[in-house]
Design a protein around this motif. Structure first.
Motif, short mmCIF file in Angstrom:
data_model
loop_
_atom_site.label_atom_id
_atom_site.label_comp_id
_atom_site.label_asym_id
_atom_site.label_seq_id
_atom_site.Cartn_x
_atom_site.Cartn_y
_atom_site.Cartn_z
N SER A 1 -8.13 5.32 -8.19
CA SER A 1 -9.14 5.49 -7.15
C SER A 1 -8.74 4.68 -5.91
CB SER A 1 -10.50 5.04 -7.71
OG SER A 1 -11.28 4.48 -6.72
N GLY A 2 -8.86 5.31 -4.74
CA GLY A 2 -8.42 4.67 -3.50
C GLY A 2 -7.05 5.17 -3.06
N TYR A 3 -6.36 5.86 -3.97
CA TYR A 3 -5.03 6.38 -3.63
C TYR A 3 -4.98 7.89 -3.88
CZ TYR A 3 -3.51 1.52 -3.36
OH TYR A 3 -3.38 0.20 -3.02
N GLN A 4 -6.15 8.53 -3.89
CA GLN A 4 -6.18 9.97 -4.10
C GLN A 4 -5.96 10.68 -2.76
OE1 GLN A 4 -9.97 9.53 -6.42
NE2 GLN A 4 -9.03 11.11 -7.71
N ARG B 1 -7.81 12.52 -1.00
CA ARG B 1 -8.89 12.35 -0.02
C ARG B 1 -8.86 10.99 0.66
NH1 ARG B 1 -14.14 11.82 -4.05
NH2 ARG B 1 -13.54 9.82 -4.96
N ASP B 2 -8.12 10.02 0.09
CA ASP B 2 -8.08 8.67 0.67
C ASP B 2 -6.97 8.50 1.70
OD1 ASP B 2 -10.17 7.75 -1.06
OD2 ASP B 2 -8.68 7.64 -2.68
N GLU B 3 -6.06 9.52 1.81
CA GLU B 3 -4.86 9.29 2.62
C GLU B 3 -5.15 9.09 4.11
OE1 GLU B 3 -1.43 11.62 1.66
OE2 GLU B 3 -1.71 11.36 -0.50
N THR C 1 0.84 -1.20 0.00
CA THR C 1 0.00 0.00 0.00
C THR C 1 0.87 1.25 0.00
OG1 THR C 1 -1.78 -1.14 1.18
CG2 THR C 1 -1.76 1.25 1.31
N LEU D 1 -7.77 7.65 5.32
CA LEU D 1 -8.25 6.27 5.41
C LEU D 1 -7.08 5.29 5.38
CD1 LEU D 1 -11.30 5.48 5.43
CD2 LEU D 1 -10.95 4.66 3.11
N ILE D 2 -6.12 5.56 4.48
CA ILE D 2 -4.95 4.66 4.37
C ILE D 2 -4.16 4.67 5.67
CG2 ILE D 2 -2.73 4.35 3.19
CD1 ILE D 2 -4.07 5.35 0.61
#
Lengths: 717, 717
Positions: free
Chosen positions: B420-423, B425-427, B403, B429-430
């Motif tokens: 998608s999922g690595y933008q 706005r996703d950080e 990841t 969450l990651i």
């Protein structure tokens, strides 16, 4: 606060119970003729009362259960599981009839049953109350019991003077009435037709007590007699027995709601026991049985640990315990679900209130009170007595020593006076049991089991303790008990078969001075066991004398409400009637009244007990059901469900339609009904039958026997 | 040889399937008007097609599922389990709304939902196929996919220019048609009424997928808007939303056989997949999923041994695996029971035979053949791809390193172009997931799990092997693999949260030269994973381009038989219709269509999940059911069963009667129906609903809310 909905459904029950509950003596059926006709019976109830007339003259006792003649040439229909011993007796490694099934191509091919197998035709059923009780009157306790016993034995001896008959005296309504039962004893029985056990016992233990069911649990036998028409041992010269009557298999469909009736030999029920006995059963007997067996299972499993030999030795015992526990729990759940204590209490209170307004109530009430006192006396020692029974029966080595000791004592008496089970004719059996010990015994396990049971005994109030037991098993706590048990088992040779069989030859005196610690312990314990046994027999005699008061009051009370009373089951011929019925086991679920061959395929896994034979599966797939197909379901039915009143012993009972034609063969009941021996709850009591159309289809299309269909006057397909 | 009876019942199915199967787009309902009326619908099917007209304007998307307006003041009815987050959000240790339930005494007492909770009202559903496909035509593979994606994004952006709306493009019939869906997004939602979870979730996991069911799985919410009537964030000044329409709860009884229909947002089905995909699902995907998960469970359990800490860390994962395995097995059993491969194959063969006789068949056949080639290409690597997915997702530490590596690669692109999922706005969450690793990881278990999966990978044919993976995980046998995995995990700091979060900040170059062995491994593996991912996307693009040929042929073939075709479910608004239905789960057993409060008492044990509240039990006991009692059953109903076509996402769907009145609230389906995402089998597909009479009774008598009954224009009792 009682739920209104429950009250409603219980009210419905009560009505239904009056309609369908009952294991009636055939002689009572004219008395309930109106009920029978209202339920849909189309024959004359008076005919049912005559044992010499159809259909009752076709109903027979087979093995420990029931069967029926289905042809003029002595063909007998009963369950596969009832005739299992006969099938097994004729099986050989190279010809496994259990697995393969069997179809006798002709009469010459029919196979003789094991020589002790019997078919009994009831020919007499006469009230002999006066003769049985004549000498007992005025006596009490053990003397009353002995007088009844003596009179009964005399009646039996007199009756059995006629060759070929076996007689017995049946106690009806708990000592109120006695009947002399006379049965023709057919001793040459042969195997005619058996399906493979994968049909006859499809589902086996997994499906036992289960609905929906898909078992073809039937077998056909044939009774033979000598050329003179009299009962005879097997001989190739014998001829088929010509029964006084036989049943005709129906050719019309069975439908939900249809009238149904059943005749058979139900074993034992407790429906008319006193309310206090219901309380004892539900609040003490069943829960304490569950605890006792759960505790023994736990102890044995812990003591056996991972020792494979110890596990094997106790496997059968533990399996039996689990079965006992499961049944006790099921019975308890059922009786609670039916609110049996409350229902029986309210019924009894109403009866007593009615009784008190009748003439002569005082004497009856006095006897009822005395009955209760005898029951109370038994209840006072019930915990202890249950534990002692467990110790005697479950500790193999100690039990063997006690058996040897008791046999020595009994041998000192004339054979006729010896305790039943210890007579000359029993000695071979006893020797066999003493040999068996080896296979069911492991020292570490037996000692732990004994300690577990004795610890419970030691926890009883001092007043219940028994001096002899306390002397043999010294110590009050775990450690002390362990020491005394270890000492006892360290100095016995009873672990060896030879020592046990050798001891069996000794007399009481020799045993008392034996240097074997277990034999000395048995001699020391015996007086206590004999004393407790005698106390029990005195109570039994008193109950035999006193119970009729309660029973007569109950019968009179029911009569005052326009209701007849059947006697509790006692292995004599009874009739119940009702209907083909669905059942709602729980909210949102309905069990259908009929199952179909589709369910055989659904359950089929290819391995036991769901290994439907290929020939059966192919026949189902082919869908060639001919005249046996159900016109509504458009397929072949297998089993069906009725609300008929049955219990153990009703296996193999013929199920008849409104015109007396044979539509089914009883073989099981549902799990929800295990409590029915105490209370018939119409919501849950069902009986499970093989549909005769399944039998006809198997004989027509799957394992063909056209000659048997012809003999039973049935269509060839 | 096929059983004749089976053939008969399958023939019946086919008829029934045409009657009741289907998740129809509202716009299709006029097309099947005749069917709807024949089934009993009494309204005008044209009305159902209009999203702005009743009843469709009352059906909303709530949480991930469905709900409906039930008053003019924005009251929304949905499931307790759908609104569970809202109830939980408002629960405090001293005020446990999950346990106690909640009744807002008035509007001021209504409790705001978690801020991300939404109610979506679909206001537009327009075909935009031409605009979506315009630029894609002539393109292939990834380019086709990207063109569709770009056109869709443009449409969504244009649509969302209007404040308060959320838009999306839905793909119907596998790329054949596209619809622009426009939804009003209500952001201020409040909790109005929730039963205790011992009612709302009675039976919980034990009863999940089970019939008979006794759950009151409902909750009432209310949507609020700003004073200007526009969607707004929560504010005490907001006012109840006045929906364009709402449903009226029925006051008449529900009976077996009654017409029923349901509207909602079913998630995903595969009914119109090609026969070869059915084969793959049944003969490979489901069995191999069962094997994969069974193997992982066994490996984790063996590696965790008796270590309590290791067990706790993997408890949730193992529970999830068991659930996945159970569902896969259930789906497999169901599809086999329905003979899905044969049925779909025969249907497809008939379609192709018909197609070959039509004009232009050759071009269509060519596309269908090409589709199959793309599917075959995917199938060639399916074993490997499934294993690699398991390795990436189930090995926590390795997954974390991958990841971090991927994020570093994506960060190098402009945000809009990142995967998608690595933008950006996703950080958050990651980072959250990287923290979580600690709670779900145990070195010895992860290494064993990895070894277990890699061993299977190493057993694949050489042609399927991936150079990068073989380099990182050297060795072909157990011992060698153990050495290389041990070495990898011996030199990583990734077991520490700080190290993982620190690595998240690094760029790709820094990661590649890291001295952390897992990060270096991730960098070495990433090209392989990206390559495989890209291959998948190319196939996906080709399928999007090619599948419409098959789908159009299927639609035309069905039309030639006079049948309409619904698109497979895709989380858009759909309608299904059918009837209140019993079900026969197996031979001899019928599930009744309605359950009653009696079943609540039967199941009650006093402990979760069968801990019916005392107030409920007392109310049942009191039996005061008033106008909500069922006139035939004479008691209060709880849940009911229909044959409506549903899947995940249909939770909270309103169930309407023939006149569009609300009779039930969908909340589950039966276990026998888990295979329905691939095939609707009318014998086994059922949906489970709360009977609105149970809701009315609870609001009237058990946890009273007379003001809500009045608001819904329902009788007070």
């Amino acid at each position: 606060m009682r739920p209104r909905v429950l009250a409603l459904s219980l009210a419905l029950c009560a009505t239904a119970a009056q309609a369908d509950e009952g294991m009636w003596m055939p002689s009572q059926l004219p008395e309930i003729a109106r009920q029978l006709r209202a339920a849909g019976f189309q024959g004359d109830p008076a005919d049912l009362a005559e044992l010499t007339r159809a259909p009752m003259n076709a109903v027979v006792k087979v093995g420990g259960a029931t069967g029926a003649f289905v042809s003029a040439d002595g063909l007998v229909l009963t369950n596969h599981h009832v005739a299992f011993g006969v099938i097994q007796y004729n099986s050989k490694p190279e010809r496994d009839l259990i697995h393969d099934g069997f179809v006798a191509a002709d009469r010459a091919a029919e196979l003789p049953a094991n020589p002790d197998f019997r078919v009994l035709v009831t020919t007499g059923f006469d009230k002999v109350t006066e003769r049985v009780l004549k000498d007992a009157r005025g006596k009490r306790g053990r003397a009353y019991y002995d007088a009844v016993d003596a009179a009964s034995k005399a009646l039996v001896a007199e009756c059995e003077r006629e060759a070929g008959y076996r007689c017995s005296v049946a106690n009806m309504y708990y000592g109120t009435d006695f009947y002399l039962i006379r049965q023709l004893e057919l001793r040459d029985v042969r195997l005619v037709y058996a399906p493979p056990d994968s049909i006859g016992n499809y589902g086996d233990e997994v499906d036992n007590f289960v609905w929906p069911r898909h078992s073809g649990d039937f077998t056909l036998l044939r009774a033979y007699v000598g050329k003179d028409g009299q009962p005879a041992d097997y001989s190739p010269d014998n001829v088929p027995y010509a029964p006084p009557g036989h049943l005709q298999v129906a050719t019309e469909p069975v439908r939900e709601g249809d009238y149904a009736m059943l005749a058979g030999y139900p074993g034992v029920t407790f429906r008319h026991r006193m309310a206090s006995e219901f309380v004892q059963q539900i609040e003490w007997q069943l829960p304490s049985r569950v605890d006792l067996y759960a505790g023994m299972i736990k102890t044995i499993e812990a003591a056996a640990g991972n020792d494979p030999e110890a596990k094997v030795r106790y496997a059968a015992q533990v399996a039996g315990f689990k079965n006992t526990l499961k049944r006790a729990q099921g019975e308890l759940d059922g009786l609670r679900r039916s609110d049996a204590v409350r229902v029986r209490r309210e019924d009894e209170a109403a009866m007593l209130a009615w009784l008190d307004k009748q003439a002569g109530a005082r004497a009856t009430r006095a006897d009822i009170d005395s009955t209760q006192k005898v029951l109370d006396a038994g209840a006072a020692t019930r915990e202890r007595d249950q534990l002692l029974t467990a110790i005697r029966s479950q500790a193999q080595l100690l039990g063997a020593a006690l058996t040897v000791q008791r046999l020595a004592l009994e041998r000192a008496k004339p054979d006729a006076e010896r305790e039943s089970g210890y007579q000359q004719r029993d000695e071979t059996l006893i020797a066999g049991r003493l040999k068996q010990v080896q296979r069911r015994y492991w020292p570490a396990v037996e000692k732990e089991l004994l300690r577990h049971l004795l610890l419970q005994y030691k926890a009883l109030p001092k007043t219940l303790r028994v001096a002899e037991i306390d002397r043999v098993f010294e110590g009050e706590d775990e450690a002390a008990l362990k020491r005394s048990i270890d000492a006892l088992y360290a100095h016995t040779g009873f672990g060896e078969e030879a020592a046990r069989l050798e001891a069996m030859k000794s007399d009481a005196k020799a045993l008392q001075s034996s240097d074997d610690s277990l034999l000395r312990a048995a001699a020391a314990l015996m007086p206590a066991f004999l004393r407790i046994e005698e106390e029990g027999k005195v109570r039994e005699g008193e109950l035999l004398r006193l119970r009729p008061a309660y029973m007569r009051a109950l019968i009179a009370y029911r009569h005052s409400q326009g209701r007849a009373v059947y006697p509790d089951a006692n292995s004599t011929l009874r009739v119940s009637y009702g209907a083909v019925s669905t059942m709602d086991p729980r909210d949102g679920v309905r069990y259908q009244a009929l199952t179909t061959v589709q369910g055989i395929l659904e359950k089929h896994t290819g391995s036991k007990p769901f290994d439907a034979p290929q020939s059966l599966r192919e026949a189902i797939a082919k869908g060639d059901f001919g005249s046996t197909a159900d016109p509504q379901l458009k397929t072949q039915t297998v089993d069906f469900l009725t609300n008929l009143d049955t219990t153990g012993g009703n296996s193999g009972s013929p199920v008849l339609d409104a015109r007396g034609r044979l539509i089914g063969l009883n073989f099981d009941s549902n799990w929800e009904a295990v409590s029915a021996s105490w209370m018939y709850d119409p919501r849950y009591k069902r009986a499970i039958h093989v549909d005769m159309r399944y039998l006809r289809w198997l004989l027509a299309k799957v394992y063909p026997a056209p000659h048997l269909l012809k003999e039973m006057q049935l269509p060839a397909e």
